[in-house]
Design an enzyme around this catalytic site. Structure first.
Site, PDB file in Angstrom:
ATOM      1  N   HIS A 109       0.830  -1.203   0.000  1.00 37.88           N
ATOM      2  CA  HIS A 109       0.000   0.000   0.000  1.00 37.88           C
ATOM      3  C   HIS A 109       0.866   1.255   0.000  1.00 37.88           C
ATOM      4  O   HIS A 109       0.608   2.219  -0.714  1.00 37.88           O
ATOM      5  CB  HIS A 109      -0.931   0.004   1.213  1.00 37.88           C
ATOM      6  CG  HIS A 109      -1.635   1.304   1.382  1.00 37.88           C
ATOM      7  ND1 HIS A 109      -1.283   2.226   2.333  1.00 37.88           N
ATOM      8  CD2 HIS A 109      -2.643   1.854   0.666  1.00 37.88           C
ATOM      9  CE1 HIS A 109      -2.062   3.290   2.207  1.00 37.88           C
ATOM     10  NE2 HIS A 109      -2.893   3.091   1.210  1.00 37.88           N
ATOM     11  N   GLU A 157      -4.168   8.243   6.769  1.00 37.67           N
ATOM     12  CA  GLU A 157      -5.174   7.379   6.143  1.00 37.67           C
ATOM     13  C   GLU A 157      -5.572   6.263   7.114  1.00 37.67           C
ATOM     14  O   GLU A 157      -6.744   5.938   7.267  1.00 37.67           O
ATOM     15  CB  GLU A 157      -4.594   6.798   4.853  1.00 37.67           C
ATOM     16  CG  GLU A 157      -5.570   5.970   4.050  1.00 37.67           C
ATOM     17  CD  GLU A 157      -4.942   5.395   2.787  1.00 37.67           C
ATOM     18  OE1 GLU A 157      -3.748   5.645   2.529  1.00 37.67           O
ATOM     19  OE2 GLU A 157      -5.654   4.693   2.062  1.00 37.67           O
ATOM     20  N   GLU A 208       2.062   1.828  -3.320  1.00 34.01           N
ATOM     21  CA  GLU A 208       1.014   2.428  -4.151  1.00 34.01           C
ATOM     22  C   GLU A 208       1.180   3.949  -4.136  1.00 34.01           C
ATOM     23  O   GLU A 208       1.065   4.606  -5.169  1.00 34.01           O
ATOM     24  CB  GLU A 208      -0.344   2.007  -3.575  1.00 34.01           C
ATOM     25  CG  GLU A 208      -1.534   2.704  -4.180  1.00 34.01           C
ATOM     26  CD  GLU A 208      -2.738   2.627  -3.251  1.00 34.01           C
ATOM     27  OE1 GLU A 208      -2.958   1.568  -2.635  1.00 34.01           O
ATOM     28  OE2 GLU A 208      -3.446   3.639  -3.130  1.00 34.01           O
ATOM     29  N   HIS A 209       1.478   4.498  -2.964  1.00 28.52           N
ATOM     30  CA  HIS A 209       1.689   5.941  -2.865  1.00 28.52           C
ATOM     31  C   HIS A 209       2.997   6.364  -3.539  1.00 28.52           C
ATOM     32  O   HIS A 209       3.056   7.365  -4.250  1.00 28.52           O
ATOM     33  CB  HIS A 209       1.729   6.362  -1.393  1.00 28.52           C
ATOM     34  CG  HIS A 209       0.391   6.340  -0.724  1.00 28.52           C
ATOM     35  ND1 HIS A 209      -0.162   7.433  -0.117  1.00 28.52           N
ATOM     36  CD2 HIS A 209      -0.518   5.347  -0.582  1.00 28.52           C
ATOM     37  CE1 HIS A 209      -1.345   7.121   0.394  1.00 28.52           C
ATOM     38  NE2 HIS A 209      -1.578   5.854   0.132  1.00 28.52           N
TER      39      HIS A 209
END
Lengths: 470, 462
Positions: B82, B162, B85-86
């Protein structure tokens, strides 16, 4: 479980109000031809047939909506809308739901501030059935007392459950309530725990009699259907609906707020502060719409916006920061929202305010302006791709009395917006000295910080309203 | 530092060319308008490309499915897929951090990405006039990703923010994370996609580099382009911008098989800031997304939970009024996943009563099966879902990519309605009996612990 890199809930927050300019092809985006039929009793029927997939979408609007809720009984229109499908015609609530689900359809009722709404989507083969269900719900709802009791309890409990969820979903409700305190736009469409408790079935029946009728009805249908047979059925099913007996709600504009006032919503134990900075912005039909949307895009409407660049990309203070402009018949809010860990609350709010100041002081350079024009142009076409989108677009055109150029001409307006117009449009966002602030967070840890922004009022997130007791 | 120096990429790329001529989809897709125009091919470097030309709007989508998710992580680097992903947006050796987004948005495009247990999917939505710009941007970051330490630190804060919203400050998010970690003993599906806090705080740049080299290679990806494009132009651009990227060694396969659960596991999560209890069950379904039994699993959860007439909604919300919301859904990826059942209670709600109701409802479907009308309803709901997905270029790209990665062939997307038609009531009942057993589940309870507090309002406290 999916984790999105970034959630821009309303990226082109305004699909309808957005559109563009960049490429010649995108400028050709326009609504498909659609037919308007006026029935004798005032029903407006809009038909946009298109062969794409074997499905049909319907948007139904009944003018009026939550603004007609009696004071203190906020949520009346929304509860009524939900009750319409809890038994109608010769079907009880379960049979009605089984019929909709059984056809693989969807049918959802609710209320926005200016209209009771129904959105339906179904397979083409079930068009006749689904239109008859819509007619049953609107004209022949059972309005059963037991179903009403369940709905009201469910609505109240649902608010409590939402308060245990992600506060990003609630910050807008608190912000609207605080900005529009005492004004109809501050009343939550779905009500609050206090107002819902006062509503009776009689209130819903009275609302229905006063605010619903053929003269208030807009039915918009798009997709794979036969216009002649659908028109005939709508005439048969809806042509006899009488008029609403009451007057449409009237709302006067609220003036922009001067100075600052701060609301702190205490959520003990929260590890993050969710905040909104807002004031009165723009309204539907504002001639500066295109220029304002360019400002909105560059300031807080996309990933590389000024706000997201400062608060997320450059500083890592938050997962997201954005701005928005709500355009209702009267001016709505222009706001900034974000969130950050409790310890950096002051740093994030200060940076949001500094970014707002920079917008007003420095404006947008030409590169940014051109990028924003291209961005709006590129993101507009997908907002008119599907039957539900088309049905919704033309229904709301009818509700506001706009001609199709409101959509078809939009990209041209964005392309033609001059630097001077865009510079002037910055005033849609307030001066930072004139801000209404709301924060949801751990009050014990951020009370001192929030007090620094202006006169402070506090409430608890468990309080049964979305605004402090007057 | 460059992960793949350009010289190296070019050298290896000299042998890269289209391995196969573009092939049209077979006639099975003819029932979906326009599907006959789909073409695909696999480059010599292993990148599979699928193109669905659709000219309804002057827009296109570019979807990259990387076969990497949290199942490819381990202790110490949880959340890395994840986080990655950023990081895929944060600069290359050719472009500074932020330039990817600025360039794309200036060309009219927007983007996003998502990570699951199994996949990381990068999505671009743009006017078709920007097609070459998108290829340039995507090819660059697949080849030349950079890891600026300052950017890594800043993005760490973003991801933590997040996590606070979607897990720490959200009752359901918190409960599900704890249950996931309990339901899996051995399989890496136990890892939360967002990552454990201490791992978010401690990833090193070297972890990122190694992860990138392993997983973000053309042979570990599927590209889908849908929309207002000409396939020949797409393939030509792919040859220019992607075919030169080198193949990487195949990632180590995940071979861990979750041992059979030997009895119920129960957890209680206490929250001082909550008002509303939650009851949730997580059952091992034993079914992956590519399994022939996957449509049966989907119909089972549809019958349990989709629509106001569904079993769980009717029993818990309408009839007994014991819950505000009740639902079910199945997770399925490369490996068998969990079937979730949950109920959100009102403040003060009785979790014991809700458990009993859920137990009764789940036992009933296993004991007496489903009616013909229920099965028809579920099939119709899935058919509508299928057509809704086929109504947008976004849905088309998503469907083709998902079927390609999980089922090995995008064409199987079009067989979905027929697959649902083929499921019998007996198979649904048998699956329910096999899966919905107390011995096969993790039970999670979220209990509010705060005493009721009186409303306190302080006006003008300054």
């Amino acid at each position: 479980m999916s984790r999105l890199r970034f959630v821009f809930a309303a990226l082109v927050a305004f699909a309808l109000g957005t559109a563009t300019a960049a490429s010649p092809s995108s400028q050709s985006i326009r609504l498909p031809d659609f037919q308007t039929v006026q029935l004798d009793n005032g029903v407006t029927l809009l038909l946009a047939p298109r062969k794409d997939v074997p499905m049909v979408a319907a948007t139904v609007l009944v003018r009026g909506g939550s603004l007609a809720d009696p004071a203190g009984k906020e949520g009346t229109a929304d509860l009524l809308a939900e009750l319409l499908s809890k038994g109608a015609g010769d079907r009880d609530a379960l049979a009605f739901a089984q019929t909709v689900d059984g056809a693989g359809g969807s049918l959802g009722f609710g209320s926005s501030s200016e209209a009771i709404t129904a959105n339906a989507q179904f397979l083409s083969r079930d068009s006749g059935l689904m239109l008859s269900l819509l007619a049953d719900a609107l004209l022949r709802p059972k309005m059963d007392a037991a179903e009403f009791d369940k709905l009201r309890k469910h609505a109240i409990d649902g608010i409590a459950a939402a308060k245990d969820g992600d506060p990003r979903r609630l910050i807008g409700t608190y912000s609207d309530a605080w900005l529009f305190r005492g004004h109809p736009y501050g009343r939550p469409d779905s009500g609050d725990e206090t107002s819902l408790a006062t509503i009776t079935l009689g209130d819903l029946q009275a609302f229905r009699q006063q605010q619903m009728g053929g003269d208030r009805l807009i039915i918009s249908i798009a997709g794979d259907f036969d216009p002649a047979s659908v028109t005939a059925q709508v005439r048969k099913d809806f042509g006899g609906w009488g008029k609403a007996s009451g007057a449409l709600p009237q709302v006067s504009a609220k003036a922009r707020e001067s100075g600052r006032r701060v609301l702190l919503v205490d959520k003990p134990g929260a590890t993050q502060t969710y905040f909104a900075l807002a004031n009165i912005g723009s309204q539907h039909g504002d001639p500066a719409r295109a220029a304002q949307d360019l400002v909105q895009t560059a300031f807080g409407g996309r990933f590389t916006s000024m706000l997201n660049t400062e608060l997320r990309v450059k500083s890592g203070l938050t997962y997201g920061a954005r701005s928005s402009i709500a355009r209702l018949r009267q001016p709505g809010d222009a706001s900034i929202t974000s969130f950050t860990k409790t310890e950096s609350t002051k740093a994030a709010i200060d940076l949001a305010i500094a970014t707002l100041d920079r917008l007003h002081q420095a404006g947008l350079d030409n590169t940014t302006l051109q990028s924003a024009k291209h961005y709006i142009a590129g993101q507009f076409p997908p907002s008119l791709e599907t039957a539900p989108q088309l049905a919704g677009a033309i229904a709301w055109l009818a509700l506001y009395g706009d001609c199709r150029d409101y959509i078809d001409g939009y990209l041209g307006q964005v392309a033609a917006a001059t630097p001077e117009q865009v510079a002037a449009a910055r005033t849609v966002f307030p001066d930072s000295r004139d801000l209404v602030l709301v924060a949801i967070g751990d009050a014990a840890k951020i009370r001192g910080v929030m007090r620094g922004y202006g006169p402070l009022t506090e409430m608890k997130i468990t309080d049964p309203r979305f605004s402090p007791t007057p | 530092m460059r992960l793949l120096p350009l010289a190296c990429a070019f050298a290896l790329g000299t042998a890269a060319f289209a391995a196969h001529a573009a092939t049209p989809a077979p006639s099975i897709s003819a029932s979906v308008p326009g599907s006959g125009a789909i073409v695909s091919k696999t480059l010599a470097n292993g990148l599979t490309i699928i193109v669905w030309p659709d000219h309804d709007i002057p827009s296109a989508n570019y979807y990259t499915f990387y076969k990497v998710g949290s199942r490819n992580e381990h202790a110490g680097i949880t959340g890395l897929a994840h986080f990655f992903e950023h990081m895929m947006f944060n600069g290359t050796t050719r472009r500074k951090p932020g330039e990817f987004d600025r360039t794309m948005e200036a060309a009219g495009g927007s983007n996003n990405a998502s990570t699951s247990n199994d996949l990381t999917i990068y999505t671009d939505w743009f006017p078709s006039s920007a097609l070459e710009t998108i290829f340039d941007l995507e090819g660059d970051r697949m080849a030349n990703l950079a890891f600026d330490p300052k950017v890594v630190e800043s993005e760490r804060g973003v991801v933590y923010s997040e996590r606070r919203s979607s897990v720490d400050n959200d009752s359901m998010g918190t409960l599900m994370e704890q249950m996931q970690a309990t339901a899996w003993l051995a399989h890496p599906y136990q890892i939360p996609t967002i990552g454990w806090p201490s791992d978010i705080e401690h990833w090193k740049s070297d972890d990122l580099r190694q992860f990138f080299k392993t997983y973000y290679a053309p042979n570990n990806a599927v590209l889908v382009v849908a929309g207002d494009v000409d396939p020949a132009q797409v393939f030509q651009l792919a040859d220019t911008y992607l075919a030169t990227l080198p193949r990487q060694p195949e990632p180590t396969p995940i071979t861990t098989v979750e041992p059979e659960q030997l009895g119920e596991r129960r957890i209680v999560v206490e929250r001082a800031d909550a008002q509303s209890p939650i009851v949730a069950y997580a059952f091992h379904s034993g079914i992956g997304a590519g399994s022939k039994d996957y449509p049966t699993l989907e119909l089972l959860t549809t019958i349990l939970a989709q629509g106001q007439s569904s079993r769980l909604h009717q029993r818990l919300v309408e009839k007994e009024q014991a819950a505000v919301d009740a639902g079910a859904f199945a997770e399925a990826g490369f490996d068998p996943g969990l079937l979730w059942v949950y109920a959100a209670l009102p403040p003060g709600g009785d979790t014991g009563k809700v458990e009993a109701l859920l137990d009764d409802e789940l036992a009933k479907i296993a004991r007496t099966g489903v009616s013909a009308a229920e099965l028809d309803k579920a099939r119709n709901l899935k058919l509508s879902e299928f057509w809704r997905e086929m109504a947008t270029i976004n849905g088309k790209a998503s469907a083709l990519g998902s079927y390609q990665v999980f089922n090995g062939d995008y064409r199987k997307a079009f067989a979905a309605p027929a697959a649902f038609e083929a499921v019998t009531a007996a198979r649904i009942q048998a699956l329910a009996a096999k899966v919905l057993r107390v011995q096969n589940r993790t039970t999670g309870l979220l209990k509010p612990t705060a005493a009721a507090e009186t409303t306190i309002t302080k006006e003008g406290a300054r």
